[in-house]
Design a protein around this motif. Structure first.
Motif, PDB file in Angstrom:
ATOM      1  N   CYS A 221       0.835  -1.207   0.000  1.00 50.32           N
ATOM      2  CA  CYS A 221       0.000   0.000   0.000  1.00 50.32           C
ATOM      3  C   CYS A 221       0.868   1.256   0.000  1.00 50.32           C
ATOM      4  CB  CYS A 221      -0.922   0.006   1.220  1.00 50.32           C
ATOM      5  SG  CYS A 221      -2.180  -1.286   1.222  1.00 50.32           S
ATOM      6  N   GLN A 225       0.910   4.206  -2.752  1.00 51.66           N
ATOM      7  CA  GLN A 225       0.675   5.607  -2.408  1.00 51.66           C
ATOM      8  C   GLN A 225       1.690   6.517  -3.095  1.00 51.66           C
ATOM      9  OE1 GLN A 225       0.127   6.283   1.876  1.00 51.66           O
ATOM     10  NE2 GLN A 225      -0.822   4.261   2.012  1.00 51.66           N
ATOM     11  N   ILE A 228       0.365   7.158  -6.492  1.00 55.80           N
ATOM     12  CA  ILE A 228      -0.717   8.140  -6.451  1.00 55.80           C
ATOM     13  C   ILE A 228      -0.151   9.539  -6.268  1.00 55.80           C
ATOM     14  CG2 ILE A 228      -2.780   8.888  -5.204  1.00 55.80           C
ATOM     15  CD1 ILE A 228      -3.191   5.953  -4.354  1.00 55.80           C
ATOM     16  N   ALA A 254      -7.778   5.945  -6.849  1.00 57.26           N
ATOM     17  CA  ALA A 254      -7.131   5.185  -5.778  1.00 57.26           C
ATOM     18  C   ALA A 254      -7.743   3.797  -5.774  1.00 57.26           C
ATOM     19  CB  ALA A 254      -7.349   5.871  -4.428  1.00 57.26           C
ATOM     20  N   TRP A 258     -10.615   2.951  -0.734  1.00 54.77           N
ATOM     21  CA  TRP A 258      -9.726   3.956  -0.161  1.00 54.77           C
ATOM     22  C   TRP A 258     -10.380   5.341  -0.231  1.00 54.77           C
ATOM     23  CZ3 TRP A 258      -3.775   3.733  -1.162  1.00 54.77           C
ATOM     24  CH2 TRP A 258      -3.280   2.451  -0.854  1.00 54.77           C
ATOM     25  N   GLU A 259     -10.171   6.146   0.802  1.00 47.97           N
ATOM     26  CA  GLU A 259     -10.581   7.547   0.807  1.00 47.97           C
ATOM     27  C   GLU A 259      -9.490   8.375   1.454  1.00 47.97           C
ATOM     28  OE1 GLU A 259     -14.328   8.262   2.601  1.00 47.97           O
ATOM     29  OE2 GLU A 259     -15.465   7.038   1.174  1.00 47.97           O
ATOM     30  N   HIS A 260      -9.267   9.569   0.909  1.00 48.40           N
ATOM     31  CA  HIS A 260      -8.241  10.457   1.443  1.00 48.40           C
ATOM     32  C   HIS A 260      -8.891  11.389   2.456  1.00 48.40           C
ATOM     33  CE1 HIS A 260      -4.231  12.566   0.171  1.00 48.40           C
ATOM     34  NE2 HIS A 260      -4.095  11.774   1.206  1.00 48.40           N
ATOM     35  N   GLU A 261      -8.436  11.354   3.694  1.00 47.79           N
ATOM     36  CA  GLU A 261      -8.939  12.231   4.745  1.00 47.79           C
ATOM     37  C   GLU A 261      -7.774  13.059   5.266  1.00 47.79           C
ATOM     38  OE1 GLU A 261     -11.066  10.144   7.753  1.00 47.79           O
ATOM     39  OE2 GLU A 261     -12.453   9.179   6.326  1.00 47.79           O
ATOM     40  N   TRP A 265      -4.654   8.325   4.327  1.00 40.84           N
ATOM     41  CA  TRP A 265      -5.479   7.421   3.529  1.00 40.84           C
ATOM     42  C   TRP A 265      -6.211   6.477   4.474  1.00 40.84           C
ATOM     43  CZ3 TRP A 265      -6.979   7.847  -1.264  1.00 40.84           C
ATOM     44  CH2 TRP A 265      -6.195   8.533  -2.198  1.00 40.84           C
ATOM     45  N   ARG A 267      -9.329   3.277   4.672  1.00 41.02           N
ATOM     46  CA  ARG A 267     -10.004   2.262   3.877  1.00 41.02           C
ATOM     47  C   ARG A 267     -11.170   1.694   4.683  1.00 41.02           C
ATOM     48  NH1 ARG A 267      -5.985  -3.115   3.900  1.00 41.02           N
ATOM     49  NH2 ARG A 267      -6.340  -3.692   6.082  1.00 41.02           N
ATOM     50  N   VAL A 276      -5.097   3.057   6.113  1.00 46.17           N
ATOM     51  CA  VAL A 276      -4.486   2.103   5.191  1.00 46.17           C
ATOM     52  C   VAL A 276      -3.117   1.707   5.736  1.00 46.17           C
ATOM     53  CG1 VAL A 276      -3.496   1.804   2.886  1.00 46.17           C
ATOM     54  CG2 VAL A 276      -5.717   2.941   3.161  1.00 46.17           C
TER      55      VAL A 276
END
Length: 437
Positions: A221, A225, A228, A254, A258-261, A265, A267, A276
């Motif tokens: 992962c 990243q 990304i 992504a 997965w979500e970017h906060e 990251w 999941r 993640v």
């Protein structure tokens, strides 16, 4: 029949029944944890309602074993069409007059009772479907495969967690190198010696593979990243033309779930949100994403011939059933069987190391390869054209090695899985390779 032959027959029947029982145990566990409304619901258009899978495995067992081997009459005429995977696409299945959960459980129990009787009375001859109880093992593997499909449906399902999602303890990768070398030359791909091997794994045949390097562990992962962060999803040059078209149409940015906060990251995993984990193999990426990452890294995906040679061929030129040898998988060698519901950290399971030094080639995540799913020379469909041959259409890519969701009875170094290159709900990751120059 000699005593020794009789012992082998008894052992083959016992093993087949054990595999059938293990598959049924998991099928029931994955459906008993939900109420009828959730079993009847379609949690994603990519997947069947869980109640369809529940009855389908019994219907296939009836067709192959109760009727095909046992010569019995149909138990519930009219069910075959409802549970034919080719006749009704997944998106249509919620509208079919499916058996209710209680009916489905009664039906598959009745089928299993007849299967046990057929297995007890059938003579295991040298006929290809009966040798080593092949067709019984194939039926068990089919149900095990649906157990993995049902777990994928659980991952897609919205709502509170119903499955325990603890992961395996990390194993120190130590001084594991980034990549390992595999010598070039011919090897025998596929198998003729494993009675459990499915039709697309057969027959064994020679393949000459030039020397290459392959990742010692799956791409993590954290590795992904970096892709990304470097704009990998926004740079067409890393993508094949079909891949870029799909990336744009699907809006891929992504891996799935997965979500970017902020700077983190996150999941979603079986109803729970969590950061993640950078050291785990990346999972829920499609073939196009894996291919783009490999190009970005200056590498490529391995062919399935390269993957199999790396996974199973030792310096003496002998094929192993598994990377570590012919002994059956155990928890010290591989992360399989839904014991844990996530991959182990990359570099884990040194006891399962392949002859070339690569790790986790069995279990943890399915691995995309560069190869299209196609028949081997001399392929023979077993038990009919409906299992593998129907998918030799150039639309699917080969995956190898199994995942944490795969039962040990349903994977080996020669096992070939396949799916469309857009699929992301499956438990798939990858490792990369390069030519040796």
């Amino acid at each position: 029949m000699t005593h020794r032959t009789a012992d082998r027959v008894d052992a083959a029947k016992t093993r087949a029944l054990d595999s059938l029982d293990a598959a049924r145990h998991r099928t029931l566990a994955l459906t008993a944890c939900l109420g009828d409304d959730e079993l009847l619901a379609q949690h994603s258009p990519l997947m069947s309602p869980l109640v369809w899978d529940l009855a389908h495995v019994g219907n296939q067992e009836e067709i192959w074993l109760v009727r095909g081997v046992g010569g019995r009459a149909a138990m519930r005429p009219g069910l075959d069409g409802l549970y034919d995977a080719f006749e009704h696409p997944r998106a249509e299945r919620p509208e079919l007059p499916l058996l209710r959960p209680a009916e489905a459980r009664e039906y598959i129990a009745a089928v299993r009772a007849r299967t046990v009787d057929v297995l007890a009375t059938v003579e295991l001859t040298d006929a290809v479907l009966l040798r080593g109880a092949f067709i019984f093992h194939m039926t068990a593997q089919h149900e095990h495969q649906h157990g993995e499909t049902m777990l994928a449906t659980h991952q897609l399902r919205e709502g509170p967690a119903v499955l325990s999602a603890t992961g395996p303890a990390p194993v120190d990768a130590g001084d594991l190198p980034g990549e390992v070398y595999v010598e070039g030359g011919p090897f025998i791909m596929g198998t003729d010696r494993d009675d459990r091997a499915l039709d697309n794994e057969r027959p064994a045949h020679p393949v000459d593979v030039p020397a290459f390097w392959i990742d010692a562990a799956p791409v993590t992962c954290a590795d992904f990243q970096h892709f990304i962060a470097d704009g990998g999803y926004d740079e067409p040059r890393w993508w094949s033309p079909d891949g870029w078209e799909h990336r744009m149409e699907a809006g891929l940015t992504a891996p799935l779930f997965w979500e970017h906060e902020g700077e983190l990251w996150m999941r979603r995993r079986f109803g729970r949100a969590e950061p993640v984990p950078g050291d785990e193999p990346v999972v829920h990426v499609c073939w196009y994403e894996a291919d783009a990452y490999a190009r970005w890294a200056g590498r490529r995906l391995p062919t399935e011939a390269e993957w199999e040679k790396a996974a199973s061929w030792d310096a003496a030129g002998w094929a192993r059933r598994y990377p570590w040898g012919d002994d059956e998988p155990d928890p010290e060698r591989a992360n399989l069987g839904q014991a844990f519901l996530e991959p182990a950290p990359a570099g884990s399971y040194p006891a399962g190391e392949a002859p070339c030094g690569a790790r986790q080639m069995i279990g943890d995540v399915w691995e995309w390869t560069a190869s299209d799913f196609a028949p081997y020379p001399g392929f023979r469909a077993l038990p009919d054209e409906g299992y593998s041959a129907a998918h030799f259409d150039g639309r699917s890519k080969v995956l190898r090695g199994g995942s944490f969701a795969t039962h040990p009875d349903a994977v080996r170094a020669t096992f070939r899985n396949w799916d469309f290159p857009v699929r992301r709900q499956i438990f798939a990751g990858f490792r990369t390779a390069r030519d040796a120059v």
